[in-house]
Design a protein around this motif. Structure first.
Motif, PDB file in Angstrom:
ATOM      1  N   LEU A  55       0.670  -1.171   0.012  1.00  0.00           N
ATOM      2  CA  LEU A  55      -0.150   0.433   0.250  1.00  0.00           C
ATOM      3  C   LEU A  55       0.151   1.791  -0.106  1.00  0.00           C
ATOM      4  O   LEU A  55       0.521   2.438  -0.895  1.00  0.00           O
ATOM      5  N   ARG A  56       2.199   1.514   0.541  1.00  0.00           N
ATOM      6  CA  ARG A  56       2.834   2.351   0.717  1.00  0.00           C
ATOM      7  C   ARG A  56       3.492   2.704  -0.668  1.00  0.00           C
ATOM      8  O   ARG A  56       3.361   3.889  -1.662  1.00  0.00           O
ATOM      9  N   ARG A  59       0.518   4.161  -2.341  1.00  0.00           N
ATOM     10  CA  ARG A  59       0.010   5.770  -2.213  1.00  0.00           C
ATOM     11  C   ARG A  59       1.224   6.005  -2.101  1.00  0.00           C
ATOM     12  O   ARG A  59       1.465   7.611  -3.592  1.00  0.00           O
ATOM     13  N   ASP A  60       2.534   6.496  -2.647  1.00  0.00           N
ATOM     14  CA  ASP A  60       3.657   7.037  -2.761  1.00  0.00           C
ATOM     15  C   ASP A  60       3.811   7.512  -4.786  1.00  0.00           C
ATOM     16  O   ASP A  60       4.383   8.210  -4.392  1.00  0.00           O
ATOM     17  N   VAL A  64      -2.922   5.613  -4.842  1.00  0.00           N
ATOM     18  CA  VAL A  64      -4.280   4.695  -4.069  1.00  0.00           C
ATOM     19  C   VAL A  64      -4.228   6.589  -2.980  1.00  0.00           C
ATOM     20  O   VAL A  64      -2.972   6.527  -2.838  1.00  0.00           O
ATOM     21  N   LYS A  65      -5.280   6.189  -2.240  1.00  0.00           N
ATOM     22  CA  LYS A  65      -5.493   7.653  -0.994  1.00  0.00           C
ATOM     23  C   LYS A  65      -5.800   6.656   0.429  1.00  0.00           C
ATOM     24  O   LYS A  65      -6.046   5.789   0.422  1.00  0.00           O
ATOM     25  N   GLU A  66      -5.281   7.698   1.415  1.00  0.00           N
ATOM     26  CA  GLU A  66      -5.897   7.019   3.214  1.00  0.00           C
ATOM     27  C   GLU A  66      -6.918   7.828   2.942  1.00  0.00           C
ATOM     28  O   GLU A  66      -6.811   9.139   3.106  1.00  0.00           O
ATOM     29  N   TYR A  75      -7.965   2.501   2.899  1.00  0.00           N
ATOM     30  CA  TYR A  75      -7.543   3.104   1.179  1.00  0.00           C
ATOM     31  C   TYR A  75      -8.232   2.586   0.156  1.00  0.00           C
ATOM     32  O   TYR A  75      -9.893   2.145   0.527  1.00  0.00           O
ATOM     33  N   ASN A  78      -7.236   6.728  -5.926  1.00  0.00           N
ATOM     34  CA  ASN A  78      -6.949   7.959  -6.067  1.00  0.00           C
ATOM     35  C   ASN A  78      -7.546   8.255  -7.550  1.00  0.00           C
ATOM     36  O   ASN A  78      -6.892   8.898  -8.369  1.00  0.00           O
TER      37      ASN A  78
END
Length: 114
Positions: A55-56, A59-60, A64-66, A75, A78
């Motif tokens: 997930l990191r 996200r990086d 995806v967003k949190e 999650y 995005n």
């Protein structure tokens, strides 16, 4: 629908990330459901640190967003990402993964903050 032309180097990195079966499945699941780490650990039968690492990476690069809901971090895709339309196109060729969410619900492992 206006699509942006994306940087080929960055597009290559995004596609490499999606080349991993676990991350690709996560992205397909997130297409129709928000999920938390513990739900992914149950689905993939793998450790929380391994799921968090996947997930990191997603996200990086902004795929995806949190969102925090109480004690949980959920999650989601995005949709504001420059790569969203490209990723959506890739995901459109994959089978629906909603059965994985239904299995979690049947086992009582689906997180709900409603």
């Amino acid at each position: 629908m206006l699509q942006t032309v994306v940087d080929i180097e960055q597009a290559s990195n995004v596609l490499k990330l999606l080349g991993d079966k676990t991350r690709l499945t996560m992205m397909k699941m997130l297409q129709s459901n928000d999920c938390c780490v513990c739900e992914f650990t149950a689905v993939f039968q793998t450790s929380q640190p391994a799921i968090s690492q996947h997930l990191r990476k997603l996200r990086d690069v902004g795929l995806v967003k949190e969102t925090r809901k109480g004690q949980w971090i959920f999650y989601s895709l995005n949709k504001d990402s420059d790569y969203y339309f490209m990723v959506e196109e890739v995901l459109s060729f994959l089978p629906n993964q909603d059965h994985k969410i239904k299995e979690l619900e049947a086992q009582g492992l689906r997180i709900s903050c409603d």
